[in-house]
Design a protein around this motif. Structure first.
Motif, PDB file in Angstrom:
ATOM      1  N   LEU A 107      -6.784   2.179  -5.634  1.00  0.00           N
ATOM      2  CA  LEU A 107      -5.937   3.212  -4.876  1.00  0.00           C
ATOM      3  C   LEU A 107      -6.203   4.680  -5.349  1.00  0.00           C
ATOM      4  O   LEU A 107      -6.419   5.641  -4.616  1.00  0.00           O
ATOM      5  CB  LEU A 107      -4.617   2.893  -4.576  1.00  0.00           C
ATOM      6  N   LEU A 130      -5.917   5.430   5.920  1.00  0.00           N
ATOM      7  CA  LEU A 130      -6.150   4.136   5.211  1.00  0.00           C
ATOM      8  C   LEU A 130      -6.053   3.305   6.559  1.00  0.00           C
ATOM      9  O   LEU A 130      -4.963   3.036   6.890  1.00  0.00           O
ATOM     10  CB  LEU A 130      -5.651   3.884   3.999  1.00  0.00           C
ATOM     11  N   LEU A 148       0.786  -1.208   0.017  1.00  0.00           N
ATOM     12  CA  LEU A 148       0.145   0.038   0.140  1.00  0.00           C
ATOM     13  C   LEU A 148       0.922   1.304   0.167  1.00  0.00           C
ATOM     14  O   LEU A 148       0.627   2.398  -0.656  1.00  0.00           O
ATOM     15  CB  LEU A 148      -0.880   0.253   1.275  1.00  0.00           C
ATOM     16  N   LEU A 176       1.044   3.641  -3.186  1.00  0.00           N
ATOM     17  CA  LEU A 176       0.347   5.249  -2.996  1.00  0.00           C
ATOM     18  C   LEU A 176       1.378   6.175  -3.538  1.00  0.00           C
ATOM     19  O   LEU A 176       1.133   7.107  -3.995  1.00  0.00           O
ATOM     20  CB  LEU A 176      -0.021   5.201  -1.699  1.00  0.00           C
ATOM     21  N   SER A 181     -10.072  -0.514   5.399  1.00  0.00           N
ATOM     22  CA  SER A 181      -9.530  -1.602   4.555  1.00  0.00           C
ATOM     23  C   SER A 181      -9.462  -3.104   5.289  1.00  0.00           C
ATOM     24  O   SER A 181      -9.477  -3.363   6.518  1.00  0.00           O
ATOM     25  CB  SER A 181      -8.067  -1.206   4.208  1.00  0.00           C
TER      26      SER A 181
END
Length: 244
Positions: free
Chosen positions: A126, A63, A30, A34, A96
């Motif tokens: 994303l 997140l 992640l 990102l 999430s």
């Protein structure tokens, strides 16, 4: 993979995202994904650390994993929203999880999350989540008279169109809960409403429509946008029309 938890000041000045996940692999993916999308990222391995960072720093997006061993996403968000001194108290938040049924997703949205992200996810998922930052960060006018005049021609025409537009918004507001269960019909209504926004200069609502359309397209991959922000934008635009 490089650790994205401490971006240097010389890196791109994209949205600042806090990722909290107790799974190291998910956290690394992640964070790096990102960053590829232009975000600056801070990583937290648990809910307690994430809460401390969100209190101390102003993030553009949170997140948060639902099942962290100490405190999960719901508790982090509840405590953060109740702390008026926290720098990220009003920051958009995304929950999430690797597995959530429709009922659990609905409860997360009702508890204040702006969206739900199912893992594993893709860069496209994303990118859709980052669209939340764009909508929340823009201070667009509710009604842009200049834009409306350019699109519709004369003040009299703009006034007439806005009366019809107001009726359209009110009917959509009344039907929104029913429409949310039929995404195909909702997408058709949103498509038509975008045209009306252009003729009437409703720039802020138009941006919310674009974001909602994008997230509806991503719904099958786990990105869900709650209707709360869109509903609020509808009401704000109706109020602006009534004030004219």
């Amino acid at each position: 993979m490089p650790d994205p938890s401490s971006p240097s000041p010389t890196e791109a000045v994209g949205p600042y995202v806090l990722v909290a996940d107790d799974d190291a692999t998910s956290r690394c993916f992640l964070g790096n994904a990102l960053q590829q999308l232009g975000a600056r990222v801070a990583l937290s391995p648990d809910g307690g650390t994430a809460l401390d960072r969100a209190r101390a720093e102003a993030f553009d997006l949170l997140l948060l994993d639902c099942r962290m061993p100490d405190i999960g996403a719901v508790t982090v968000l509840k405590q953060l929203r109740g702390d008026t001194h926290a720098l990220s108290t009003c920051t958009p938040a995304v929950a999430s999880s690797a597995e959530l049924d429709a009922g659990a997703q609905r409860r997360l949205l009702e508890s204040g999350f702006h969206a739900v992200l199912l893992k594993p996810c893709t860069l496209s998922d994303l990118q859709g989540i980052l669209a939340l930052v764009a909508v929340n960060g823009q201070q667009l006018p509710l009604l842009d008279d200049k834009l409306a005049l350019n699109a519709s021609g004369t003040p009299a025409v703009v006034q007439a169109l806005r009366k019809l537009f107001r009726q359209e918004l009110f009917h959509l507001y009344e039907e929104l809960d029913a429409l949310s269960s039929d995404t195909a019909v909702l997408e058709t209504r949103l498509h038509k409403l975008r045209s009306s926004c252009g003729f009437c200069g409703a720039t802020s609502l138009a941006e919310h429509i674009v974001s909602l359309q994008h997230h509806l397209k991503l719904a099958h991959r786990g990105a869900m946008l709650p209707l709360a922000d869109f509903r609020q934008s509808l009401l704000q635009t109706i109020d602006a029309l009534d004030a004219q």
